[in-house]
Write a protein that holds these residues in place. Structure first.
Motif, mmCIF file in Angstrom:
data_model
loop_
_atom_site.group_PDB
_atom_site.id
_atom_site.type_symbol
_atom_site.label_atom_id
_atom_site.label_comp_id
_atom_site.label_asym_id
_atom_site.label_seq_id
_atom_site.Cartn_x
_atom_site.Cartn_y
_atom_site.Cartn_z
ATOM 1 N N SER A 47 -37.256 -16.692 -56.832
ATOM 2 C CA SER A 47 -36.765 -17.532 -55.736
ATOM 3 C C SER A 47 -36.768 -19.006 -56.120
ATOM 4 N N ARG A 51 -33.616 -21.473 -55.789
ATOM 5 C CA ARG A 51 -33.673 -22.737 -55.060
ATOM 6 C C ARG A 51 -33.320 -23.923 -55.949
ATOM 7 N N MET A 80 -26.056 -19.953 -50.749
ATOM 8 C CA MET A 80 -27.228 -19.089 -50.830
ATOM 9 C C MET A 80 -27.462 -18.388 -49.496
ATOM 10 N N PHE A 82 -30.448 -16.469 -47.513
ATOM 11 C CA PHE A 82 -31.907 -16.477 -47.616
ATOM 12 C C PHE A 82 -32.521 -15.160 -47.134
ATOM 13 N N GLN A 83 -33.794 -15.006 -47.497
ATOM 14 C CA GLN A 83 -34.526 -13.773 -47.197
ATOM 15 C C GLN A 83 -34.675 -13.533 -45.700
ATOM 16 N N ALA A 88 -33.118 -18.820 -41.013
ATOM 17 C CA ALA A 88 -31.973 -19.454 -41.656
ATOM 18 C C ALA A 88 -30.913 -19.908 -40.661
ATOM 19 N N ASP A 159 -30.967 -14.009 -51.952
ATOM 20 C CA ASP A 159 -32.390 -13.997 -52.287
ATOM 21 C C ASP A 159 -33.154 -13.040 -51.380
#
Length: 257
Positions: A47, A51, A80, A82-83, A88, A159
């Motif tokens: 990660s 980033r 991106m 995100f997890q 987010a 990610d």
């Protein structure tokens, strides 16, 4: 041509006297129109590398290039996902507003484009009027994908986008990712700690351990004949009792609600 390349990238945290190296001299290329799966345990640096690519952490050494040029983080050509799909998204904005915010300023008929993007990720246009809290985790992650696509990127970094989802809907998101990538010929860095998940979507696999890439190659070759002991450990952990990779959740095609 949409190629993302990491050249001898190093990322450190802390002061010069008391620093921790999170990423150590990584060389990795995501070729045009392919998915490169980056796999490794928590804390391996996956990660952090992602980033660094989008400018959220500084690079101490090396270069990150898009199509042979240093990345301009003001541009939208690298996006991106995100997890955590909940954090987010801005809870005060509707889904339509969140996706619309990511559209290029020059774009006209923005409402139509938002509806088109929702359709691409298998969500109804009614979702545009809803807020994140009104959606399930799977739906929010689909919105995250739609928002990333709104920027018209050349490369997407995903990610750990299935790790926060229920097992019953992880497969639908993976199928969606694979379908979108093939239809749109996107280049993608797909990050996960789960080798079974990475294998399901990836053309190439890179294995990361303690901040370094310890193995990299075509997915079938890495999985059929892993060279590094750590890769073999990951492969064993992902195998079911019959010795086959456990992709159980990826077979579910039930819509995520």
């Amino acid at each position: 041509m949409s190629e993302l390349a990491f050249e001898n990238v190093t990322v450190r945290f802390g002061t010069r006297r008391h620093s921790t190296t999170a990423v150590a001299g990584v060389d990795l290329t995501i070729p045009h129109g392919t998915i490169v799966g980056l796999v490794g345990e928590s804390g391996s640096g996956k990660s952090t590398l992602a980033r660094a690519a989008v400018g959220l952490v500084p690079v101490d050494n090396g270069r990150i290039l898009l199509n042979g040029h240093p990345i301009d983080h003001r541009a939208r050509n690298l996006q991106m996902v995100f997890q955590d799909p909940h954090s987010a998204l801005d809870p005060r904005m509707t889904i339509g507003e969140s996706i619309g915010e990511a559209l290029p300023r020059r774009m006209r008929n923005r409402r139509d484009r938002v509806a088109e993007l929702l359709g691409l990720v298998d969500l109804s246009t009614e979702c545009a009027r809803q807020y994140p809290a009104q959606l399930s985790g799977g739906q929010r992650q689909r919105v995250g994908l739609a928002r990333a696509l709104a920027g018209e990127p050349e490369v997407i970094i995903a990610d750990e986008i299935t790790s926060a989802l229920d097992v019953s809907i992880q497969g639908t998101v993976l199928n969606l990712v694979r379908d979108l990538q093939r239809r749109m010929r996107l280049s993608m860095l797909f990050i996960s700690h789960n080798l079974a998940v990475v294998r399901y979507v990836s053309d190439f696999i890179a294995v990361m351990y303690q901040g370094r890439i310890v193995e990299h190659g075509p997915a079938d070759e890495v999985l059929a004949d892993p060279k590094d002991p750590y890769t073999r450990e990951l492969l064993a952990a992902a195998a079911d009792p019959a010795g086959q990779l456990n992709l159980g959740e990826t077979g579910d095609t039930t819509p995520a609600h």
